[in-house]
Design a protein around this motif. Structure first.
Motif, PDB file in Angstrom:
ATOM      1  N   SER A 119       7.530 101.522  63.144  1.00 19.22           N
ATOM      2  CA  SER A 119       6.706 102.500  62.194  1.00 19.22           C
ATOM      3  C   SER A 119       7.450 103.739  62.067  1.00 19.22           C
ATOM      4  O   SER A 119       7.586 104.469  63.137  1.00 19.22           O
ATOM      5  CB  SER A 119       5.144 102.629  62.716  1.00 19.22           C
ATOM      6  N   PHE A 177      -0.999 101.914  62.336  1.00 21.09           N
ATOM      7  CA  PHE A 177      -0.743 101.342  61.203  1.00 21.09           C
ATOM      8  C   PHE A 177      -1.202  99.819  60.950  1.00 21.09           C
ATOM      9  O   PHE A 177      -1.599  99.234  62.017  1.00 21.09           O
ATOM     10  CB  PHE A 177       0.874 101.440  60.971  1.00 21.09           C
ATOM     11  N   GLU A 179       0.178  96.024  59.810  1.00 24.86           N
ATOM     12  CA  GLU A 179       1.064  95.287  59.183  1.00 24.86           C
ATOM     13  C   GLU A 179       0.671  94.113  59.083  1.00 24.86           C
ATOM     14  O   GLU A 179      -0.306  93.312  59.382  1.00 24.86           O
ATOM     15  CB  GLU A 179       2.024  95.116  60.550  1.00 24.86           C
ATOM     16  N   ARG A 319       0.219 103.657  55.497  1.00 30.96           N
ATOM     17  CA  ARG A 319       0.534 103.240  56.868  1.00 30.96           C
ATOM     18  C   ARG A 319       0.294 101.701  56.900  1.00 30.96           C
ATOM     19  O   ARG A 319       0.089 101.222  58.041  1.00 30.96           O
ATOM     20  CB  ARG A 319      -0.438 103.884  57.895  1.00 30.96           C
ATOM     21  N   SER A 320       0.472 101.096  55.733  1.00 26.69           N
ATOM     22  CA  SER A 320       0.178  99.505  55.525  1.00 26.69           C
ATOM     23  C   SER A 320       1.636  99.022  55.297  1.00 26.69           C
ATOM     24  O   SER A 320       2.023  99.361  54.028  1.00 26.69           O
ATOM     25  CB  SER A 320      -0.974  99.075  54.692  1.00 26.69           C
ATOM     26  N   TYR A 321       2.109  98.114  56.132  1.00 20.88           N
ATOM     27  CA  TYR A 321       3.513  97.720  55.654  1.00 20.88           C
ATOM     28  C   TYR A 321       3.250  96.172  55.554  1.00 20.88           C
ATOM     29  O   TYR A 321       3.101  95.428  56.244  1.00 20.88           O
ATOM     30  CB  TYR A 321       4.407  98.051  56.997  1.00 20.88           C
TER      31      TYR A 321
END
Length: 322
Positions: A119, A177, A179, A319-321
């Motif tokens: 992150s 975050f 993922e 913050r979202s991957y």
């Protein structure tokens, strides 16, 4: 013997109880036998057995049931262990706190980190912290998420960054975050580089995964995804470390789950190939976990505040991957 007996007088226990006995008991509680505890403490077995007997005499309670092939904490032992872990952690930190009372921030920060947490938020906070406080030092211990949280609860780690199942009410949690997990295979696998794959193409193939990939654990959503593509029956390899799950996938041991943003570089380098499903991938949250009860040195508090600041100032969508 009643609870009002002099045997249980709080003043007497506080006056007579040796902190070294508590330290020994913590090791005993976390061991499989007195012999195992003696080895960790670098003491002789009779010395450790005597220490346990002294502690039991002081408290008036049997703490460990021992017999051939059996070694388990009693109810009183479990209660004492919960308290002794916190006491022992606080005592261990005293010398560090005293040593770090200087004008410069020179404290040491120990982070318990889940395997391969990726992150930019964390990297940003670490870079800012080091620039502002170059004399402070840092240790990052890679552990399973359960172990990382246990280290924070025992005050052996400053804080943890990991996956979270059940929330311990004694700890604080903040989502760092989110993922998304996809399924991947490696170059030796028969599905590697095959275009237009359907979910049915995965049926019958072996899989590799994480030790926490179970319906009752933190990767439940990943377990459900594997089951939907009929990968749940034949698991050829497991690990608690993402790097080792990746290694097994690349080596062709089976199809396995990885965070999509972490696997992206390997996909570009043709070391991994994503397979179905491609939509509605399971989302897994990674948390910052800390204890408000733990007395923190200046470096720990500054870095924790820095992490919280960058989390709170960044919208969740950033913050979202995916």
């Amino acid at each position: 013997m009643t609870q009002n007996s002099p045997q249980f007088d709080p003043e007497r226990i506080a006056r007579e109880l040796d902190w070294n006995l508590l330290r020994t008991f913590v090791v005993l509680a976390e061991s499989h036998s007195v012999t195992d505890a003696a080895s960790q403490l670098r003491l002789k077995q009779p010395t450790v057995s005597t220490a346990l007997k002294r502690l039991e005499d002081r408290l008036g309670r049997k703490l460990i049931n021992r017999s051939p092939g059996h070694y388990a904490l009693t109810e009183a032992g479990r209660l004492l262990y919960r308290e002794a872990v916190e006491i022992n952690g606080s005592v261990l930190r005293l010398s560090t706190l005293m040593r770090e009372m200087t004008d410069d921030v020179r404290g040491h920060v120990r982070i318990a980190m889940a395997s391969h947490v990726v992150s930019p938020l964390i990297d940003q906070a670490l870079a800012k912290f080091h620039t502002a406080h170059p004399r402070a030092t840092l240790t990052i211990d890679v552990q399973s998420s359960a172990k990382a949280i246990a280290e924070v609860a025992a005050k052996r780690a400053s804080f943890a960054i990991c996956l979270v199942g059940d929330h311990n009410p004694a700890l604080e949690y903040r989502r760092v975050f989110r993922e998304y997990f996809g399924l991947f295979c490696g170059p030796p696998h028969p599905l590697f580089k095959r275009e237009n794959l359907a979910i049915s193409d995965l049926e019958g193939h072996g899989s590799v995964s994480f030790e926490t990939d179970r319906l009752q654990d933190v990767l439940k959503a990943v377990t459900v995804m594997r089951a939907q593509v009929a990968l749940g029956q034949k698991i050829t390899g497991v690990s608690s470390h993402l790097e080792e799950v990746r290694r097994m996938i690349v080596a062709g041991l089976g199809v396995g789950p990885l965070p999509v943003h972490v696997a992206a570089r390997d996909v570009d380098d043709e070391q991994l190939w994503q397979v179905p499903p491609y939509e509605d991938l399971p989302a897994i949250d990674v948390y910052l976990v800390w204890s408000e009860k733990a007395v923190k040195n200046r470096a720990e508090q500054i870095l924790l505040d820095g992490l919280l600041e960058v989390i709170e100032s960044t919208p969740l969508e950033d913050r979202s991957y995916r």
